[in-house]
Motif scaffolding. Structure first.
Motif, PDB file in Angstrom:
ATOM      1  N   ALA A 127       6.671  67.527   8.805  1.00 31.09           N
ATOM      2  CA  ALA A 127       4.883  67.111   9.506  1.00 31.09           C
ATOM      3  C   ALA A 127       4.641  65.920   9.916  1.00 31.09           C
ATOM      4  O   ALA A 127       5.053  64.804   9.292  1.00 31.09           O
ATOM      5  CB  ALA A 127       4.143  67.786   7.878  1.00 31.09           C
ATOM      6  N   GLY A 128       3.530  65.352  10.504  1.00 41.38           N
ATOM      7  CA  GLY A 128       3.023  64.998  10.955  1.00 41.38           C
ATOM      8  C   GLY A 128       4.030  63.914  12.130  1.00 41.38           C
ATOM      9  O   GLY A 128       3.352  63.479  12.829  1.00 41.38           O
ATOM     10  N   SER A 164       4.732  64.054  16.252  1.00 44.38           N
ATOM     11  CA  SER A 164       4.052  63.943  17.399  1.00 44.38           C
ATOM     12  C   SER A 164       5.266  64.513  18.887  1.00 44.38           C
ATOM     13  O   SER A 164       6.172  64.214  18.243  1.00 44.38           O
ATOM     14  CB  SER A 164       3.818  62.665  18.234  1.00 44.38           C
ATOM     15  OG  SER A 164       3.249  62.413  16.525  1.00 44.38           O
ATOM     16  N   GLN A 181       0.949  68.036  17.912  1.00 47.81           N
ATOM     17  CA  GLN A 181       1.453  67.004  16.352  1.00 47.81           C
ATOM     18  C   GLN A 181       1.986  67.847  15.220  1.00 47.81           C
ATOM     19  O   GLN A 181       1.263  69.643  15.020  1.00 47.81           O
ATOM     20  CB  GLN A 181       0.279  66.111  15.243  1.00 47.81           C
ATOM     21  CG  GLN A 181       1.056  65.023  14.706  1.00 47.81           C
ATOM     22  CD  GLN A 181      -0.233  63.968  13.880  1.00 47.81           C
ATOM     23  OE1 GLN A 181      -1.423  64.579  14.107  1.00 47.81           O
ATOM     24  NE2 GLN A 181       0.311  63.114  13.840  1.00 47.81           N
ATOM     25  N   ARG A 186       1.447  69.989  11.994  1.00 53.69           N
ATOM     26  CA  ARG A 186       1.148  69.746  10.826  1.00 53.69           C
ATOM     27  C   ARG A 186       1.474  70.082   9.619  1.00 53.69           C
ATOM     28  O   ARG A 186       1.023  69.777   8.616  1.00 53.69           O
ATOM     29  CB  ARG A 186      -0.538  71.195  11.363  1.00 53.69           C
ATOM     30  CG  ARG A 186      -1.275  71.464  10.474  1.00 53.69           C
ATOM     31  CD  ARG A 186      -2.460  72.357  10.023  1.00 53.69           C
ATOM     32  NE  ARG A 186      -3.377  72.399  11.423  1.00 53.69           N
ATOM     33  CZ  ARG A 186      -3.632  73.337  11.860  1.00 53.69           C
ATOM     34  NH1 ARG A 186      -4.168  74.284  11.056  1.00 53.69           N
ATOM     35  NH2 ARG A 186      -4.796  72.890  12.528  1.00 53.69           N
TER      36      ARG A 186
END
Length: 447
Positions: free
Chosen positions: A299-300, A302, A318, A320
């Motif tokens: 997660a996070g 890009s 991005q 989630r």
């Protein structure tokens, strides 16, 4: 008969002629291998990406200094986070049949009919209930008429008993000295009897009225139940058609167990979602990550998302969330994947449609100005890893992250590697091929 074909003199194995033949075959095979290698190098030289095969540009592979970037490629499809669900309405039966629905992906306007279910069963049931209600009303009216007659008879009996009581009371009021003792007693008994008859007549009327009220109440309840059943049947008939509550794109849902879209003739159950009107401003990507790549995506992260329909435009996105548990693939029980929810940082409602395939490219690692070595020159299976130099030497290296072409060189023994150091492939298969072909004279000879 005289033969015109000159006799062919057989040659022995190992003669000078046979040796020349073997040399010619080996030479041809070597030329073919050289041509293949030349074409392969030319194809590799067309790679414009940094860190590609430098041999394709006429030079040996070499160490270079530059920016490192490692990416993970995922596949997914567009999903709408918010949507209006069109459900199978409540009906007397738990299953109904789809009679008609709008084509999947059509633009619909608010109030436009989009789904219709088969209501023939409910229509016939409604007719039966209407007939039953008519019979209930007739029974109630007949009961009311009968009760009126019965009540009139009971009231007439009371009036008659009251008249008898008045007459008996007048006869009983005669002084006893004017009558014999027996007549006086008979008149007193007749008075008591008339009073009892009147009380009984009144009790009969009250009991009759109470019984009539109970019967009327039962008939009215039956009529009200028939009315409710008719209302439910009418609602079921009217609800067999669904109208679009708002304008949007009509998306037909999948069949629960047949792996296809719902279609006309399918049986659906009450409460099932048959279609959706997605909110195009809430589009997201639902991607899959193979279980063999567990840990590469988190997660996070890009990256960019590219629609397969519009490959010329990339949208920033991005990660989630990543599912903590892998799911079994519907195509094969041996394949498992993690669900990855990717948020689109830029949306395009005019182009994006639910169900579109999306390529997700995520940056898993990025390092500026580092020492990079091509993976062709690295032996990553060795412990520790090694790199082969162009002069044939081998150096031990400490490797960082790798992408499909290059690895980050974090350290070497004595700083033997620097930008521009020439390298050689670790697995040079060309000489082996040539040797094999050159040594195959006996095979060609047998041919």
């Amino acid at each position: 008969m005289l033969s015109l074909t000159p006799p062919v003199r057989p040659q022995r194995r190992g003669t000078p002629c046979r040796a020349a033949f073997r040399y010619a075959v080996a030479s041809l095979l070597l030329l073919a291998v050289a041509a293949v290698l030349t074409l392969g190098c030319a194809g590799a030289g067309a790679d414009p990406s940094p860190g590609g095969d430098e041999m394709a540009r006429g030079g040996a592979m070499q160490v270079r200094r530059g920016d490192f970037r490692s990416v993970a490629l995922l596949t997914g499809e567009l999903k709408a986070e918010r949507a209006v669900d069109l459900l199978v309405p409540r009906s007397p039966t738990w299953q109904v049949q789809l009679r008609w629905l709008v084509e999947d992906g059509s633009d619909v306007a608010a109030g436009e009919p989009v789904v219709e279910f088969d209501s023939s069963q409910f229509t016939s049931d409604l007719e039966e209930k209407l007939l039953a209600r008519s019979e209930k009303r007739t029974d109630l009216e007949r009961l009311a008429a009968e009760q009126q007659v019965t009540e009139a008879e009971k009231r007439f009996a009371i009036e008659k008993a009251e008249a008898e009581l008045e007459r008996a009371r007048g006869r009983a009021d005669v002084p006893p000295e004017l009558l014999s003792g027996r007549d006086y007693q008979d008149r007193q008994l007749a008075l008591e009897r008339a009073e009892l008859d009147l009380a009984k007549a009144r009790q009969d009327l009250e009991a009759t009225l109470a019984s009539q009220r109970a019967e009327v109440s039962i008939k009215q309840l039956e009529l009200e139940r028939a009315e409710r059943e008719i209302a439910i049947a009418q609602q079921a008939v009217e609800s067999m058609r669904l109208d679009a509550p708002e304008a949007g794109i009509f998306v037909v849902q999948d069949h629960p167990w047949e792996g296809r879209k719902l279609q006309e003739g399918d049986m659906v159950h009450v409460g099932q979602t048959v279609a959706r009107l997605p909110d195009l401003t809430s589009m997201q990507v639902e991607a899959v990550l193979s279980d063999v790549d567990d840990g590469r995506v988190r997660a996070g992260m890009s990256g960019t998302c590219t629609l397969d329909t519009y490959p010329d435009r990339a949208y920033p996105c991005q990660v989630r969330s990543v599912a903590p548990v892998a799911q079994e693939s519907a195509r094969s029980s041996l394949l498992r994947y993690f669900r990855v929810d990717v948020e689109l940082l830029e949306r395009d409602p005019k182009r994006m449609r639910p169900g579109m395939s999306v390529k997700v490219e995520l940056t898993t690692d990025e390092r500026p100005d580092v020492l990079l070595a091509p993976r062709q020159a690295l032996d990553e299976t060795a412990d520790p890893p090694t790199v082969r130099l162009a002069d044939g030497g081998v150096e031990t290296v400490d490797l960082g992250p790798c992408n499909e072409r290059e690895c980050v060189v974090e350290a070497t023994a004595g700083d033997a590697l620097a930008a521009g150091t020439r390298l050689a492939p670790t697995d040079d298969t060309v000489p082996a091929v040539v040797t094999t072909l050159a040594g195959g004279g006996s095979a060609a000879e047998e041919g």
